[in-house]
Design a protein around this motif. Structure first.
Motif, PDB file in Angstrom:
ATOM      1  N   CYS A  40       1.018  -1.475   0.131  1.00 62.48           N
ATOM      2  CA  CYS A  40       0.176   0.330   0.132  1.00 62.48           C
ATOM      3  C   CYS A  40       1.055   1.266  -0.120  1.00 62.48           C
ATOM      4  O   CYS A  40       0.793   2.232  -0.489  1.00 62.48           O
ATOM      5  CB  CYS A  40      -0.838  -0.041   1.679  1.00 62.48           C
ATOM      6  N   ASP A  41       1.567   0.999   1.084  1.00 62.12           N
ATOM      7  CA  ASP A  41       2.670   2.169   0.835  1.00 62.12           C
ATOM      8  C   ASP A  41       3.247   2.377  -0.640  1.00 62.12           C
ATOM      9  O   ASP A  41       3.846   3.753  -1.027  1.00 62.12           O
ATOM     10  CB  ASP A  41       4.136   2.146   1.934  1.00 62.12           C
ATOM     11  N   VAL A  42       4.210   1.608  -1.303  1.00 62.38           N
ATOM     12  CA  VAL A  42       4.548   1.404  -2.382  1.00 62.38           C
ATOM     13  C   VAL A  42       3.679   1.642  -2.755  1.00 62.38           C
ATOM     14  O   VAL A  42       3.927   3.150  -4.607  1.00 62.38           O
ATOM     15  CB  VAL A  42       5.379   0.191  -2.864  1.00 62.38           C
ATOM     16  N   ALA A  43       2.286   1.429  -3.700  1.00 64.87           N
ATOM     17  CA  ALA A  43       1.212   2.114  -4.165  1.00 64.87           C
ATOM     18  C   ALA A  43       1.249   3.069  -4.331  1.00 64.87           C
ATOM     19  O   ALA A  43       0.949   4.066  -5.227  1.00 64.87           O
ATOM     20  CB  ALA A  43       0.019   1.359  -4.087  1.00 64.87           C
ATOM     21  N   LYS A  44       1.098   4.488  -2.701  1.00 66.01           N
ATOM     22  CA  LYS A  44       1.117   5.723  -2.548  1.00 66.01           C
ATOM     23  C   LYS A  44       2.272   6.051  -3.288  1.00 66.01           C
ATOM     24  O   LYS A  44       1.999   7.181  -3.399  1.00 66.01           O
ATOM     25  CB  LYS A  44       0.620   5.450  -0.751  1.00 66.01           C
ATOM     26  N   GLU A  45       3.237   5.762  -3.052  1.00 66.59           N
ATOM     27  CA  GLU A  45       4.349   6.615  -3.136  1.00 66.59           C
ATOM     28  C   GLU A  45       4.296   6.822  -4.918  1.00 66.59           C
ATOM     29  O   GLU A  45       4.376   7.571  -5.374  1.00 66.59           O
ATOM     30  CB  GLU A  45       5.903   6.041  -2.878  1.00 66.59           C
ATOM     31  N   HIS A  46       4.236   5.624  -5.498  1.00 67.10           N
ATOM     32  CA  HIS A  46       4.450   5.332  -7.339  1.00 67.10           C
ATOM     33  C   HIS A  46       2.636   6.496  -7.704  1.00 67.10           C
ATOM     34  O   HIS A  46       2.765   6.955  -8.216  1.00 67.10           O
ATOM     35  CB  HIS A  46       3.660   4.242  -7.091  1.00 67.10           C
ATOM     36  N   MET A  51       1.286  11.832  -9.734  1.00 62.15           N
ATOM     37  CA  MET A  51       0.494  13.246  -9.870  1.00 62.15           C
ATOM     38  C   MET A  51       1.814  13.967 -10.047  1.00 62.15           C
ATOM     39  O   MET A  51       0.713  15.026 -11.012  1.00 62.15           O
ATOM     40  CB  MET A  51      -0.459  13.252  -8.171  1.00 62.15           C
ATOM     41  N   GLU A  52       3.073  13.991  -8.956  1.00 60.22           N
ATOM     42  CA  GLU A  52       3.957  14.620  -9.482  1.00 60.22           C
ATOM     43  C   GLU A  52       4.125  15.000 -10.759  1.00 60.22           C
ATOM     44  O   GLU A  52       4.301  16.093 -11.112  1.00 60.22           O
ATOM     45  CB  GLU A  52       4.407  14.778  -8.316  1.00 60.22           C
ATOM     46  N   ASP A  53       4.563  13.834 -11.179  1.00 56.53           N
ATOM     47  CA  ASP A  53       4.943  14.036 -12.995  1.00 56.53           C
ATOM     48  C   ASP A  53       3.466  14.357 -13.519  1.00 56.53           C
ATOM     49  O   ASP A  53       3.761  16.290 -14.883  1.00 56.53           O
ATOM     50  CB  ASP A  53       5.339  12.516 -13.488  1.00 56.53           C
ATOM     51  N   ILE A  54       2.188  14.692 -13.474  1.00 59.85           N
ATOM     52  CA  ILE A  54       1.640  15.448 -14.100  1.00 59.85           C
ATOM     53  C   ILE A  54       0.919  16.335 -13.418  1.00 59.85           C
ATOM     54  O   ILE A  54       0.377  16.771 -14.489  1.00 59.85           O
ATOM     55  CB  ILE A  54      -0.146  14.435 -13.640  1.00 59.85           C
ATOM     56  N   GLN A  55       1.078  17.282 -12.279  1.00 59.48           N
ATOM     57  CA  GLN A  55       1.196  17.957 -12.223  1.00 59.48           C
ATOM     58  C   GLN A  55       2.227  19.188 -12.859  1.00 59.48           C
ATOM     59  O   GLN A  55       2.202  20.595 -13.007  1.00 59.48           O
ATOM     60  CB  GLN A  55       1.244  18.314 -10.559  1.00 59.48           C
ATOM     61  N   THR A  56       3.744  18.575 -12.834  1.00 65.50           N
ATOM     62  CA  THR A  56       4.553  19.475 -13.387  1.00 65.50           C
ATOM     63  C   THR A  56       4.572  19.690 -14.836  1.00 65.50           C
ATOM     64  O   THR A  56       4.497  20.062 -15.520  1.00 65.50           O
ATOM     65  CB  THR A  56       5.704  18.032 -13.486  1.00 65.50           C
ATOM     66  N   GLN A  57       4.162  19.175 -16.206  1.00 64.35           N
ATOM     67  CA  GLN A  57       3.381  18.336 -16.783  1.00 64.35           C
ATOM     68  C   GLN A  57       2.126  19.486 -16.868  1.00 64.35           C
ATOM     69  O   GLN A  57       2.421  20.352 -18.534  1.00 64.35           O
ATOM     70  CB  GLN A  57       3.574  17.485 -17.910  1.00 64.35           C
ATOM     71  N   GLU A  58       1.644  19.025 -16.032  1.00 67.48           N
ATOM     72  CA  GLU A  58       0.165  20.854 -16.330  1.00 67.48           C
ATOM     73  C   GLU A  58       0.748  22.023 -15.955  1.00 67.48           C
ATOM     74  O   GLU A  58       0.563  22.975 -16.795  1.00 67.48           O
ATOM     75  CB  GLU A  58      -0.287  21.117 -15.467  1.00 67.48           C
TER      76      GLU A  58
END
Length: 296
Positions: A40-46, A51-58
């Motif tokens: 679960c922690d790994v999934a949250k980290e991924h 989300m950070e990549d999407i935000q950066t791209q946006e």
């Protein structure tokens, strides 16, 4: 009797194994919970990374869109320099101890102190109106707390309202990047064609100057008489309309032109609100002649 003893012995044998089994099962369940928690922690980290990549791209897409929109207003020509800065910088600098008649004028002093309003400066040809405008833009007005935008009209060359608005908006978004949002909204509708829509350009300028983040603004328009004749009435009408609104903010205009009645009469309606709107340089001939002699 024998059966009872056997059963009792069997229960003693089973009981320890059951307790051990339950313990082992408990341990396994605990291990599974730990593994599941790790997954679960790994999934949250991924998820956070995605989300950070999407935000950066946006953010990059938005930044690029704003940059493209901003640069759209910087009108250039592939074979010569036609930027608004070039037209201002080609005007000669004032000679020391000139333009003093204007700086000392009561109407100019009043205009400097007020929060908003227009100031129209008229003078005959050859009296140094553009030299005065350049001096004000480069040296005098920057001493105030206002941001300064300017445009120098030039007959048959830099003579359209569209060019003036693009120059003003380019300066606006250079000095106040946060206000580019007003242009982006129209840019998404019109694309590169935005610079050909005078109506949209006026709307952007109006919305931006009304925004509190614009703070105090001074717009200098030099040589109104060199604006394209068919477009000048709309330009004057728009400037006038800004000061008939209760939401003009801290906006001031300084306008220069030759003392043509066709231009001067357009501002008479504002005299009731701004009685000191006009500085008639043509009536200051003695002081101006003295400065011209000093230059010569």
């Amino acid at each position: 009797m024998v059966a009872a003893v056997y059963t009792k012995d069997l229960l003693h044998q089973i009981a320890p194994n059951r307790v051990e089994a339950e313990k082992r099962i408990g341990d396994l369940l605990s291990d599974y919970r730990d593994i599941a928690r790790e997954h679960c922690d790994v999934a949250k980290e991924h998820r956070d990374i995605v989300m950070e990549d999407i935000q950066t791209q946006e953010e990059e897409r938005r930044r690029q869109e704003e940059e493209n929109c901003h640069q759209l207003f910087r009108l250039t020509h592939h074979d010569r320099d036609v930027t608004y800065e070039w037209y201002k910088d080609r005007v000669e600098k004032r000679v020391e101890n000139t333009c003093l008649w204007f700086l000392q004028h009561e109407h100019f002093q009043t205009w400097v102190r007020q929060d908003s309003g227009p100031l129209l400066v008229s003078a005959d040809p050859g009296c140094g109106k553009s030299v005065l405008a350049k001096y004000l833009v480069d040296e005098v007005l920057p001493q105030s707390e206002s941001t300064i935008w300017y445009f120098f009209f030039k007959d048959q060359d830099q003579n359209t309202v569209r060019q003036a608005l693009c120059a003003l908006l380019h300066q606006l978004f250079t000095q106040k990047p946060c206000l580019i949002k007003y242009a982006v909204k129209e840019y998404r509708k019109d694309g590169p064609g935005l610079t050909n829509s005078t109506k949209s350009l006026w709307q952007i300028l109006q919305d931006a100057t009304r925004d509190p983040q614009a703070e105090s603004v001074i717009i200098v328009l030099d040589a109104l008489d060199e604006c394209k004749e068919s477009e000048l009435p709309d330009l004057i009408r728009y400037v006038e309309s800004q000061f008939r609104s209760d939401q003009c903010g801290k906006l001031k205009y300084l306008l220069t032109c030759r003392p043509y009645e066709a231009i001067m009469s357009k501002f008479y309606n504002l005299k009731g609100v701004f009685p000191e709107i006009h500085i008639p340089g043509e009536e200051e001939s003695e002081a101006i002649s003295h400065e011209i002699d000093h230059v010569i």
